[in-house]
Every structure is written in structure tokens, then in C-alpha cells.
Design a protein around this motif. Structure first.
Motif, PDB file in Angstrom:
ATOM      1  N   ARG A 108       0.864  -1.183   0.000  1.00 21.59           N
ATOM      2  CA  ARG A 108       0.000   0.000   0.000  1.00 21.59           C
ATOM      3  C   ARG A 108       0.901   1.235   0.000  1.00 21.59           C
ATOM      4  N   ALA A 109       1.141   1.757  -1.189  1.00 20.59           N
ATOM      5  CA  ALA A 109       2.132   2.822  -1.360  1.00 20.59           C
ATOM      6  C   ALA A 109       1.907   3.968  -0.370  1.00 20.59           C
ATOM      7  N   ALA A 110       0.632   4.285  -0.141  1.00 19.66           N
ATOM      8  CA  ALA A 110       0.338   5.408   0.739  1.00 19.66           C
ATOM      9  C   ALA A 110       0.867   5.176   2.157  1.00 19.66           C
ATOM     10  N   TRP A 111       0.777   3.948   2.631  1.00 19.38           N
ATOM     11  CA  TRP A 111       1.249   3.639   3.981  1.00 19.38           C
ATOM     12  C   TRP A 111       2.755   3.800   4.066  1.00 19.38           C
ATOM     13  N   ALA A 112       3.445   3.207   3.098  1.00 17.90           N
ATOM     14  CA  ALA A 112       4.906   3.255   3.140  1.00 17.90           C
ATOM     15  C   ALA A 112       5.392   4.695   3.059  1.00 17.90           C
ATOM     16  N   LYS A 113       4.634   5.527   2.307  1.00 23.40           N
ATOM     17  CA  LYS A 113       5.046   6.919   2.167  1.00 23.40           C
ATOM     18  C   LYS A 113       4.690   7.727   3.405  1.00 23.40           C
ATOM     19  N   ALA A 114       3.483   7.448   3.928  1.00 20.79           N
ATOM     20  CA  ALA A 114       3.005   8.224   5.069  1.00 20.79           C
ATOM     21  C   ALA A 114       3.898   8.006   6.290  1.00 20.79           C
ATOM     22  N   ALA A 115       4.354   6.776   6.440  1.00 19.42           N
ATOM     23  CA  ALA A 115       5.203   6.487   7.590  1.00 19.42           C
ATOM     24  C   ALA A 115       6.593   7.040   7.317  1.00 19.42           C
ATOM     25  N   ARG A 116       7.157   7.711   8.303  1.00 20.48           N
ATOM     26  CA  ARG A 116       8.521   8.218   8.103  1.00 20.48           C
ATOM     27  C   ARG A 116       9.506   7.212   8.679  1.00 20.48           C
ATOM     28  N   PHE A 117      10.458   6.813   7.853  1.00 22.62           N
ATOM     29  CA  PHE A 117      11.456   5.859   8.315  1.00 22.62           C
ATOM     30  C   PHE A 117      12.853   6.447   8.160  1.00 22.62           C
ATOM     31  N   PRO A 118      13.797   5.977   9.001  1.00 20.67           N
ATOM     32  CA  PRO A 118      15.169   6.466   8.859  1.00 20.67           C
ATOM     33  C   PRO A 118      15.731   6.114   7.481  1.00 20.67           C
ATOM     34  N   THR A 119      16.729   6.825   7.062  1.00 20.93           N
ATOM     35  CA  THR A 119      17.267   6.677   5.706  1.00 20.93           C
ATOM     36  C   THR A 119      17.839   5.289   5.426  1.00 20.93           C
ATOM     37  N   GLY A 120      18.305   4.590   6.475  1.00 15.46           N
ATOM     38  CA  GLY A 120      18.920   3.275   6.264  1.00 15.46           C
ATOM     39  C   GLY A 120      17.921   2.174   5.955  1.00 15.46           C
ATOM     40  N   VAL A 121      16.619   2.458   6.121  1.00 16.16           N
ATOM     41  CA  VAL A 121      15.604   1.417   5.964  1.00 16.16           C
ATOM     42  C   VAL A 121      15.226   1.240   4.493  1.00 16.16           C
ATOM     43  N   THR A 122      15.162  -0.021   4.052  1.00 13.01           N
ATOM     44  CA  THR A 122      14.741  -0.309   2.680  1.00 13.01           C
ATOM     45  C   THR A 122      13.224  -0.485   2.656  1.00 13.01           C
ATOM     46  N   LEU A 123      12.550   0.252   1.785  1.00 13.09           N
ATOM     47  CA  LEU A 123      11.097   0.109   1.645  1.00 13.09           C
ATOM     48  C   LEU A 123      10.793  -0.676   0.372  1.00 13.09           C
ATOM     49  N   VAL A 124       9.940  -1.696   0.503  1.00 15.00           N
ATOM     50  CA  VAL A 124       9.587  -2.521  -0.652  1.00 15.00           C
ATOM     51  C   VAL A 124       8.069  -2.452  -0.812  1.00 15.00           C
TER      52      VAL A 124
END
Lengths: 241, 116
Positions: A108-124
């Protein structure tokens, strides 16, 4: 340490291979062994070398002149999170402090974008089962399903349970977990595999906030890493709602 | 101590230590590696913990909670200059340990070797 040995250790780290550095004391003569080479050693040294690798614990073998220092070097720990949900935010930050490489999977692209994650985290942003097949959890991987959505969590759990991941957890109450176990059983997952799911997830420490729940989850992950995971008792069978 | 802002994740320290060893050698500096080999009693860093030392006294990693790093760095500079590896021991039985401050009452054996 000769430069060749240093480069061998760094290459093993980069290629995510388990190796054992063997140092003769006090001379400092060294060699680097993989699992296969450790298996091929003779006698008590073989047992000590394999134990050091399995437990990820450095140890001295033998006494006096010529004793050997056995120093394992394992691939990085990985935390594979299914669901870019609220709890995932403190979870990935704490996991990074613990030295985990973190991957968050959420189609769910919106979720992955809405959540802020540190730069080292890989989002798939693929479907969890496809993503997990590709990520291929190994014996240094923990998988946590956090979405509460059976469409996303269940396929991810099926892949995780078929892998050697040292920890597989799923967020949800006892009731949610009982329903989940019922569904997975119907899908053909064996009871022995179902008992590998930490559900409800985490050590019972009365956690309330997302950050506290993240601490409970990671405490159980560390326990599984250091002491092994004790299979959970399966919930009393109950038909899925 | 390492500046907190650049402190890497604890699990990643090892890689940084070996990476720094390689980088400093590539820059032409003398480098030594100190490794905790054995611990007794309460000791803050487990066997296998590493500290890498550059010949200008810069270091990265840890072999204790900061108690013996100073002494280990001094010994490492000698190893860089002279060559042969050394076993160091710190603990309550060692007068020097009190000076350098391993006040936790633990004992620790540290192997110091030059990086070629």
C-alpha cells in the motif's frame, strides 16, 4: 593480521557469508574458515569451531602455547517488517540501534510513504509473499507481520514459516491469533510450523504505546537470537470468523 | 569515545573496525588491531570485541567500557612500531589495571597485532 586475512573477512561480510577467524596464540598466525572447512576439521577442534559459529560466540580452544582463538563473523542480522504501520516506526529505529538491517514491506504505497522511516531502511512496495520470497529470510533474519490484515500477513507468514528465520512474529490479540492459526492450518501449514509464530507478538511486559510494543517485540527477538525460540502453545482450535 | 553523532549501530561496529583498518592501511598509516580474547567476571565487552588503532593515536571500536582503551592504544603503538603481537591482561590482580581503571572487578585478556 595479514592484509589477505583482513580482505577475506571484509569480503565475507560484504557477501553475507558466515566465517570463522582462527588465531593461534600467542604467535598470531591466522586462517579464515567457512562452515564447510570447519566441518572438515578433526576432533574437538571441529566441535568447538562449529559451536562458535552456531552460537556466534568467540572462544579460546586449548591451553597454553598454540591455543586457538575462534572468532565467528556472521552476516548481519535482518528484520523484515510486513506493514508500514505506526508500530513499525519505533520498531525500525530500535532495530537499527540493535544492529539489524531493516526492510519494510507494504504494497500500500500510501502507507509506506506516510510512515517516516530512517534513511537506512529499505522500503519494498510489493506483495509480502513475493517480497519475502525475494528477500529469502535466513538463520540471521527475523520476520514480523504487523498489518492486522490477513490478506497481507497470512501469505507473508507462510513464506516466513517455510524459511530458517530465527523469529517469526505476528501482531494481534489472542483471539486474532487463534483465527489466524485456523486460517493457516486450513491453508495446509503444519502445527509444528504454526507453533513457531510468536503470537501475540513480543514478551509480555504490559506494553501500551507503539514504542513500548516495539521494545516487547525486540526483547523477544533478542531472546530468540541468544537462547533460541521456544515454540508457543497453539491456541485452542476455533473456526475463523 | 566515538562521537555519538557518528556512532554506528552496535552490530555494525565490527565492520567499521575492519573497514577502518583497511582504509588506514591504504592511506599508508601503521595500524594495529586489539581483540578481547577472554574475559572473567564482570567485563563490559565480550570476547571478539575489537579496537583498531592508527599510528597517530586515532582509534575506533572498543575492548571495554572505556576503562582500558588508553592503555591498549599505548601498547598498540609499540606493536605498530616493533612488530610482534602481544597479549595484554587487565584485571584486579594487575596493579596497572587499577591505574587504568578497570574498576568493575573483571579481568580481560586482549590480543594486539599489527595489521600488514
Amino acid at each position: 593480521m595479514k592484509r589477505g586475512i583482513l580482505d577475506e573477512l571484509r569480503a565475507a561480510r560484504a557477501e553475507k557469508r558466515s566465517v570463522l577467524l582462527v588465531t593461534e596464540l600467542p604467535s598470531g598466525a591466522q586462517r579464515v574458515l567457512g562452515y564447510d572447512a570447519a566441518e572438515a576439521l578433526g576432533g574437538p577442534l571441529r566441535d568447538a569451531a562449529l559451536a562458535a559459529l552456531r552460537r556466534d560466540q568467540a572462544t579460546v580452544h586449548g591451553e597454553g602455547e598454540g591455543r586457538l582463538f575462534l572468532q565467528p563473523q556472521q552476516p548481519p542480522l535482518r528484520l523484515l517488517c510486513v506493514g508500514a504501520v505506526h508500530i513499525a516506526q519505533p520498531l525500525v529505529r530500535l532495530a537499527e540501534v540493535l544492529g539489524f538491517e531493516v526492510v519494510v514491506v507494504d504494497p500500500r504505497a500510501a502507507w509506506a510513504k506516510a510512515a517516516r522511516f530512517p534513511t537506512g531502511v529499505t522500503l519494498v512496495d510489493e506483495w509480502p509473499d513475493d517480497a519475502l520470497e525475494e528477500l529469502a529470510p535466513d538463520h540471521r533474519s527475523a520476520v514480523v507481520a504487523l498489518t492486522h490484515d490477513p490478506k497481507l500477513d497470512d501469505p507473508a507468514l507462510e513464506v516466513a514459516l517455510a524459511s530458517p528465520a530465527f523469529y517469526v512474529g505476528a501482531l494481534g490479540s489472542k483471539k486474532t491469533h487463534a483465527a489466524r492459526v485456523g486460517r493457516l492450518r486450513e491453508a495446509g501449514v503444519e502445527d509444528a510450523a504454526l507453533a513457531r509464530i510468536a503470537g501475540p507478538i513480543g514478551l509480555s511486559i504490559g506494553a501500551r504505546s507503539p514504542a513500548e510494543i516495539a521494545v516487547a517485540i525486540l526483547a523477544e527477538v533478542v531472546k530468540a537470537l541468544r537462547q533460541g525460540f521456544t515454540p508457543r502453545a497453539l491456541p485452542a482450535s476455533e473456526s475463523a470468523p | 569515545m566515538t562521537d555519538e553523532a557518528v556512532l554506528p549501530a552496535f552490530g555494525a561496529v565490527e565492520e567499521d573496525v575492519l573497514g577502518a583498518a583497511a582504509r588506514w592501511r591504504d592511506e599508508g598509516a601503521g595500524v594495529a588491531l586489539a581483540t578481547v580474547v577472554r574475559t572473567w567476571g564482570s567485563s563490559p565487552r565480550p570476547a571478539g570485541s575489537r579496537l583498531v588503532i592508527r599510528d597517530d593515536g586515532t582509534f575506533l571500536g572498543s575492548v571495554s567500557g572505556g576503562c582500558i582503551e588508553g592503555a591498549v592504544v599505548q601498547e598498540a603503538l609499540t606493536v605498530i612500531a616493533e612488530g610482534p603481537a602481544k597479549m595484554l591482561e587487565f584485571g584486579v590482580s594487575n596493579e596497572r589495571a587499577w591505574e587504568v581503571g578497570l574498576a568493575c572487578g573483571g579481568r580481560v585478556e586482549v590480543f594486539v597485532e599489527r595489521v600488514g
